[in-house]
Structure formats: C-alpha cells, structure tokens
Design a protein around this motif. Structure first.
Motif, PDB file in Angstrom:
ATOM      1  N   VAL A  11      48.535  84.210  25.542  1.00 18.58           N
ATOM      2  CA  VAL A  11      49.864  84.308  24.928  1.00 18.58           C
ATOM      3  C   VAL A  11      49.833  83.741  23.505  1.00 18.58           C
ATOM      4  CG1 VAL A  11      52.229  83.415  25.069  1.00 18.58           C
ATOM      5  CG2 VAL A  11      51.119  84.344  27.098  1.00 18.58           C
ATOM      6  N   ILE A  12      49.147  82.632  23.320  1.00 15.07           N
ATOM      7  CA  ILE A  12      49.061  82.031  21.986  1.00 15.07           C
ATOM      8  C   ILE A  12      48.284  82.943  21.036  1.00 15.07           C
ATOM      9  CG2 ILE A  12      48.100  80.102  20.668  1.00 15.07           C
ATOM     10  CD1 ILE A  12      48.870  78.302  22.990  1.00 15.07           C
ATOM     11  N   LEU A  14      48.084  86.210  21.145  1.00 17.55           N
ATOM     12  CA  LEU A  14      48.982  87.312  20.777  1.00 17.55           C
ATOM     13  C   LEU A  14      50.072  86.842  19.814  1.00 17.55           C
ATOM     14  CD1 LEU A  14      49.321  89.126  24.200  1.00 17.55           C
ATOM     15  CD2 LEU A  14      47.970  89.826  22.212  1.00 17.55           C
ATOM     16  N   GLY A  15      50.588  85.641  20.031  1.00 23.26           N
ATOM     17  CA  GLY A  15      51.575  85.080  19.106  1.00 23.26           C
ATOM     18  C   GLY A  15      50.999  84.836  17.727  1.00 23.26           C
ATOM     19  N   MET A  16      49.745  84.380  17.672  1.00 22.31           N
ATOM     20  CA  MET A  16      49.090  84.165  16.379  1.00 22.31           C
ATOM     21  C   MET A  16      48.906  85.488  15.631  1.00 22.31           C
ATOM     22  SD  MET A  16      48.332  80.931  15.793  1.00 22.31           S
ATOM     23  CE  MET A  16      46.909  80.967  14.728  1.00 22.31           C
ATOM     24  N   VAL A  17      48.528  86.529  16.364  1.00 23.76           N
ATOM     25  CA  VAL A  17      48.373  87.847  15.745  1.00 23.76           C
ATOM     26  C   VAL A  17      49.715  88.325  15.198  1.00 23.76           C
ATOM     27  CG1 VAL A  17      47.872  90.264  16.212  1.00 23.76           C
ATOM     28  CG2 VAL A  17      46.346  88.497  17.087  1.00 23.76           C
ATOM     29  N   ALA A  18      50.756  88.211  16.016  1.00 21.18           N
ATOM     30  CA  ALA A  18      52.079  88.668  15.585  1.00 21.18           C
ATOM     31  C   ALA A  18      52.589  87.882  14.378  1.00 21.18           C
ATOM     32  CB  ALA A  18      53.063  88.557  16.743  1.00 21.18           C
ATOM     33  N   LEU A  59      48.247  74.393  18.962  1.00 16.20           N
ATOM     34  CA  LEU A  59      48.232  74.533  20.418  1.00 16.20           C
ATOM     35  C   LEU A  59      46.932  75.155  20.905  1.00 16.20           C
ATOM     36  CD1 LEU A  59      51.863  75.735  21.184  1.00 16.20           C
ATOM     37  CD2 LEU A  59      50.813  73.571  21.856  1.00 16.20           C
ATOM     38  N   MET A  60      46.429  76.128  20.161  1.00 19.28           N
ATOM     39  CA  MET A  60      45.180  76.772  20.556  1.00 19.28           C
ATOM     40  C   MET A  60      44.016  75.784  20.500  1.00 19.28           C
ATOM     41  SD  MET A  60      43.333  80.213  19.183  1.00 19.28           S
ATOM     42  CE  MET A  60      44.838  81.105  19.235  1.00 19.28           C
TER      43      MET A  60
END
Length: 87
Positions: A11-12, A14-18, A59-60
């Motif tokens: 999830v992180i 994908l959030g970083m990509v977005a 967070l990652m």
C-alpha cells in the motif's frame, strides 16, 4: 503479522507512486526529469503531495527495518527455516 507488514508495504509503495506522479504533474517537473535541454527542477516545497510522499518514505524505511529485523530474529533466535524459504 507478516501478512500485515507485506500488505502495508504494498500500500505504501502504491501511495508513493501516486504521490510521486502527483508531484511531477503539479510541479511541472516532467521536462527536467525526462531530459529536456535546459529544463531545471522546480521547487517541490509548494506542491501538495510532498508531505504524503515524505511520510510514505519514512514509513517504508521503518517497515523495511522491521521486516529485516523479523527475518534475522527468525534466523538467529528461533532458528527456523523462514529465511531459507524466502530465497
């Protein structure tokens, strides 16, 4: 617990990509990133997705440290075959 960490990492990511795509679009950094002659990187401090991108990065790093620590715990303390199964 490991499934939760893996899902959270995905999830992180994908959030970083977005948020990274959002930063590039909103700041106009595309030409500089993709090598246009004479293009310079803009100032990202005024771009809205900058904070979620930075939080995601922290967070990652924390989750990766926990993940590596858990793998080493299983290998050296519990002495099970978890680390060998990962390969």
């Amino acid at each position: 617990m490991s499934r939760g960490v893996h899902v959270t990492l995905l999830v992180i990511v994908l959030g970083m990509v977005a948020s990274g795509i959002g930063m590039m679009i909103l700041s106009g950094a595309g030409p500089a990133v993709f090598g246009a002659p004479g293009a310079v990187m803009p100032d990202f401090h005024e771009v809205l997705p900058r904070r979620p991108h930075g939080l995601g990065a922290r967070l990652m790093i924390a989750l990766l440290a926990v993940h590596a620590g858990a793998a080493l715990y299983h290998h050296f303390v519990r002495r099970d075959e978890t680390l060998k199964r990962m390969w």
